[in-house]
Design a protein around this motif. Structure first.
Motif, PDB file in Angstrom:
ATOM      1  N   VAL A 212       0.867  -1.179   0.000  1.00  0.00           N
ATOM      2  CA  VAL A 212       0.000   0.000   0.000  1.00  0.00           C
ATOM      3  C   VAL A 212       0.900   1.224   0.000  1.00  0.00           C
ATOM      4  O   VAL A 212       1.815   1.331   0.825  1.00  0.00           O
ATOM      5  CB  VAL A 212      -0.938   0.018   1.221  1.00  0.00           C
ATOM      6  CG1 VAL A 212      -1.889   1.206   1.135  1.00  0.00           C
ATOM      7  CG2 VAL A 212      -1.727  -1.282   1.311  1.00  0.00           C
ATOM      8  N   VAL A 224      -3.021   0.234  -3.952  1.00  0.00           N
ATOM      9  CA  VAL A 224      -2.853  -1.106  -3.389  1.00  0.00           C
ATOM     10  C   VAL A 224      -2.430  -2.046  -4.510  1.00  0.00           C
ATOM     11  O   VAL A 224      -3.055  -2.090  -5.574  1.00  0.00           O
ATOM     12  CB  VAL A 224      -4.167  -1.615  -2.749  1.00  0.00           C
ATOM     13  CG1 VAL A 224      -3.922  -2.944  -2.021  1.00  0.00           C
ATOM     14  CG2 VAL A 224      -4.744  -0.583  -1.787  1.00  0.00           C
ATOM     15  N   TYR A 245     -10.686  -2.072   3.985  1.00  0.00           N
ATOM     16  CA  TYR A 245      -9.777  -1.142   4.646  1.00  0.00           C
ATOM     17  C   TYR A 245     -10.508  -0.428   5.777  1.00  0.00           C
ATOM     18  O   TYR A 245     -11.736  -0.328   5.794  1.00  0.00           O
ATOM     19  CB  TYR A 245      -9.204  -0.129   3.646  1.00  0.00           C
ATOM     20  CG  TYR A 245     -10.228   0.773   2.980  1.00  0.00           C
ATOM     21  CD1 TYR A 245     -10.527   2.030   3.496  1.00  0.00           C
ATOM     22  CD2 TYR A 245     -10.907   0.361   1.826  1.00  0.00           C
ATOM     23  CE1 TYR A 245     -11.465   2.851   2.888  1.00  0.00           C
ATOM     24  CE2 TYR A 245     -11.840   1.181   1.212  1.00  0.00           C
ATOM     25  CZ  TYR A 245     -12.114   2.428   1.751  1.00  0.00           C
ATOM     26  OH  TYR A 245     -13.038   3.245   1.166  1.00  0.00           O
ATOM     27  N   ARG A 246      -9.718   0.050   6.722  1.00  0.00           N
ATOM     28  CA  ARG A 246     -10.271   0.801   7.861  1.00  0.00           C
ATOM     29  C   ARG A 246      -9.244   1.809   8.335  1.00  0.00           C
ATOM     30  O   ARG A 246      -8.032   1.659   8.091  1.00  0.00           O
ATOM     31  CB  ARG A 246     -10.648  -0.134   9.010  1.00  0.00           C
ATOM     32  CG  ARG A 246      -9.466  -0.860   9.658  1.00  0.00           C
ATOM     33  CD  ARG A 246      -9.901  -1.678  10.848  1.00  0.00           C
ATOM     34  NE  ARG A 246      -8.808  -2.462  11.415  1.00  0.00           N
ATOM     35  CZ  ARG A 246      -7.947  -2.019  12.314  1.00  0.00           C
ATOM     36  NH1 ARG A 246      -8.030  -0.765  12.747  1.00  0.00           N
ATOM     37  NH2 ARG A 246      -6.988  -2.794  12.794  1.00  0.00           N
ATOM     38  N   TRP A 253     -14.630  -2.135   9.006  1.00  0.00           N
ATOM     39  CA  TRP A 253     -13.989  -2.285   7.703  1.00  0.00           C
ATOM     40  C   TRP A 253     -14.946  -1.857   6.595  1.00  0.00           C
ATOM     41  O   TRP A 253     -16.148  -2.113   6.665  1.00  0.00           O
ATOM     42  CB  TRP A 253     -13.595  -3.737   7.464  1.00  0.00           C
ATOM     43  CG  TRP A 253     -12.524  -4.250   8.366  1.00  0.00           C
ATOM     44  CD1 TRP A 253     -12.692  -4.868   9.567  1.00  0.00           C
ATOM     45  CD2 TRP A 253     -11.113  -4.203   8.138  1.00  0.00           C
ATOM     46  NE1 TRP A 253     -11.477  -5.208  10.112  1.00  0.00           N
ATOM     47  CE2 TRP A 253     -10.485  -4.816   9.250  1.00  0.00           C
ATOM     48  CE3 TRP A 253     -10.314  -3.711   7.099  1.00  0.00           C
ATOM     49  CZ2 TRP A 253      -9.117  -4.946   9.349  1.00  0.00           C
ATOM     50  CZ3 TRP A 253      -8.941  -3.844   7.201  1.00  0.00           C
ATOM     51  CH2 TRP A 253      -8.349  -4.453   8.319  1.00  0.00           C
ATOM     52  N   TYR A 276      -4.284   4.073   7.343  1.00  0.00           N
ATOM     53  CA  TYR A 276      -5.268   3.077   6.939  1.00  0.00           C
ATOM     54  C   TYR A 276      -4.645   1.679   6.980  1.00  0.00           C
ATOM     55  O   TYR A 276      -3.463   1.505   6.652  1.00  0.00           O
ATOM     56  CB  TYR A 276      -5.782   3.350   5.524  1.00  0.00           C
ATOM     57  CG  TYR A 276      -6.788   4.470   5.445  1.00  0.00           C
ATOM     58  CD1 TYR A 276      -8.147   4.211   5.526  1.00  0.00           C
ATOM     59  CD2 TYR A 276      -6.376   5.795   5.300  1.00  0.00           C
ATOM     60  CE1 TYR A 276      -9.084   5.242   5.450  1.00  0.00           C
ATOM     61  CE2 TYR A 276      -7.301   6.828   5.242  1.00  0.00           C
ATOM     62  CZ  TYR A 276      -8.657   6.536   5.309  1.00  0.00           C
ATOM     63  OH  TYR A 276      -9.578   7.556   5.257  1.00  0.00           O
ATOM     64  N   VAL A 278      -5.124  -2.136   5.326  1.00  0.00           N
ATOM     65  CA  VAL A 278      -5.712  -2.689   4.108  1.00  0.00           C
ATOM     66  C   VAL A 278      -5.464  -4.196   4.075  1.00  0.00           C
ATOM     67  O   VAL A 278      -4.374  -4.670   4.419  1.00  0.00           O
ATOM     68  CB  VAL A 278      -5.101  -2.031   2.850  1.00  0.00           C
ATOM     69  CG1 VAL A 278      -5.729  -2.595   1.589  1.00  0.00           C
ATOM     70  CG2 VAL A 278      -5.273  -0.508   2.905  1.00  0.00           C
ATOM     71  N   GLN A 279      -6.498  -4.960   3.641  1.00  0.00           N
ATOM     72  CA  GLN A 279      -6.382  -6.400   3.453  1.00  0.00           C
ATOM     73  C   GLN A 279      -6.992  -6.781   2.103  1.00  0.00           C
ATOM     74  O   GLN A 279      -7.898  -6.112   1.610  1.00  0.00           O
ATOM     75  CB  GLN A 279      -7.118  -7.163   4.567  1.00  0.00           C
ATOM     76  CG  GLN A 279      -6.488  -7.006   5.945  1.00  0.00           C
ATOM     77  CD  GLN A 279      -7.282  -7.743   7.015  1.00  0.00           C
ATOM     78  OE1 GLN A 279      -8.407  -7.362   7.325  1.00  0.00           O
ATOM     79  NE2 GLN A 279      -6.707  -8.792   7.573  1.00  0.00           N
ATOM     80  N   PRO A 302      -2.956  -7.504   7.644  1.00  0.00           N
ATOM     81  CA  PRO A 302      -3.149  -6.067   7.398  1.00  0.00           C
ATOM     82  C   PRO A 302      -1.841  -5.370   7.022  1.00  0.00           C
ATOM     83  O   PRO A 302      -0.783  -5.646   7.596  1.00  0.00           O
ATOM     84  CB  PRO A 302      -3.675  -5.547   8.749  1.00  0.00           C
ATOM     85  CG  PRO A 302      -4.208  -6.754   9.454  1.00  0.00           C
ATOM     86  CD  PRO A 302      -3.357  -7.898   9.003  1.00  0.00           C
TER      87      PRO A 302
END
Length: 375
Positions: A212, A224, A245-246, A253, A276, A278-279, A302
């Motif tokens: 990311v 990403v 993402y969060r 999420w 942030y 991200v997965q 993450p």
């Protein structure tokens, strides 16, 4: 002292280790061996260490004491409840295990998945009620649909309490029949048979090498990138991906569904100056022409990145801004005054130069704002 045979038991409980349905009643007896000088009035009963009331006792002979148990509840432990006959001094004369419960229910909701087409894991639910209060064995069985013998899965509890893992020797392009048998002291129950093809239930390892990064100086975007699952690189299949993402200080999420089969995506509409997490996960559908939807992989670990901080104002009016500017200018004047007084050779450093720098900075921000508003 009495001469007692080493093999002689002090007493015998009848029935010994009975299995009963919940709600049943039981009358148990404790009969003392003739080799022991104990009478019925010298005895008492306990259940799981708790003394049973004398009102439930009855002397059935000089050396036999019974106890009546009504409306039995399910066993507190799957190894059975302990019913014990004691002598007056607390000594244990004999014991029996009471198994009180329900027959097993038909197992339901069998679901299976294959990790990278190399194995098969299945899980199930024990039934609508589930709890039998008795130790219940679950056996997963499988066979090729049109030929072959029944096979029994050996590796249980690999994906939870009701699961089993078949590690190898599975055939492709041929459907399997799979079912679960449940058994305990009160009966046997068999699930419905599930038919599946390994190619229809493939899942993968999570996407690897998830990166990311910022998109230049864009304050509301992150890029990403990831790699497709390496275990399936030599197989004919399509893939689709999801991103979630969060923000750092939230547990909620947000999912991006429309990634398709691309291995990169740009997240937009983010908050400036924010971290942030991200997965990414993968769904390998259409392997060798399978028509099934596929099974999502686990999420990748993450990966964190932050958006650039905003150099622009929020668009509102800060009532304290003038006070802060006045204070800053006053402090800078004091500082430059000290510099002029104590640092000879720096006479060209002054508040005028600072003001010129601020004019340049404002023009720079104005130009950036105009560029950002262009279609």
């Amino acid at each position: 002292p009495l001469s007692v045979s080493p093999a002689a038991d002090p007493a015998v409980i009848s029935p010994q280790d009975p299995t009963l349905l919940i709600g049943s009643s039981l009358v148990a007896t404790c009969t003392v061996s003739p080799d022991f000088p104990l009478k019925a009035e010298d005895l008492y009963w306990t259940l799981n260490g708790r003394r049973l009331p004398a009102a439930s006792y009855a002397a059935l002979g000089p050396s036999t004491l019974s106890v009546a148990l009504a409306r039995l509840n399910g066993s507190r432990q799957q190894s059975g409840d302990n019913l014990v006959c004691h002598s007056r001094d607390g000594g244990i004369l004999a014991g029996s295990c009471l198994y009180v419960g329900l027959p097993p229910e038909k197992p339901v909701n069998i679901t299976c998945w294959s990790k990278n087409m190399k194995d098969l894991t299945c899980k199930w639910a024990p039934g609508t009620e589930g709890e039998t209060f008795l130790h219940t064995n679950y056996t997963l069985k499988y066979k090729l649909r049109w030929y072959g013998r029944d096979n029994t899965c050996q590796e249980y509890h690999t994906a939870g309490p009701y699961s089993c893992h078949i590690p190898k020797d599975l055939a492709l392009f041929t459907p399997y029949e799979i079912w679960v048998e449940a058994s305990n002291r009160l009966g046997v129950a068999v699930s419905d048979v599930v038919m599946l093809d390994i190619l229809d239930v493939v899942t993968t390892d999570p996407p690897s090498d998830v990166h990311v990064s910022r998109v230049g100086d864009l304050e509301d975007q992150l890029s990403v990138r990831w790699s497709s699952p390496p275990a399936l690189k030599d197989f004919l299949f399509q893939a689709k991906y999801q991103i979630q993402y969060r923000v750092e200080d939230s547990s909620e999420w947000k999912v991006v569904d429309d990634v398709g089969n691309q291995t990169s995506c740009r997240l937009a509409g983010l908050r400036p100056g924010t971290v942030y997490f991200v997965q990414v996960r993968c769904n390998p559908f259409g392997i060798y022409g399978s028509k099934k939807a596929g099974i999502w992989s686990d999420w990748s670990n993450p990966t964190a990145a932050s958006t650039p901080r905003s150099e622009r104002g929020a668009g509102g009016c800060d009532p304290k801004g003038g006070e802060q500017n006045t204070t800053l200018r006053r402090e800078l004047k004091q500082f430059f005054g000290w510099v002029k007084k104590h640092a000879y050779g720096c006479s060209n450093l002054g508040i005028k130069l600072y003001d010129q720098w601020r004019v340049w900075l404002q023009k720079s921000h104005k130009t950036r704002n105009q560029v950002g508003k262009e279609p």
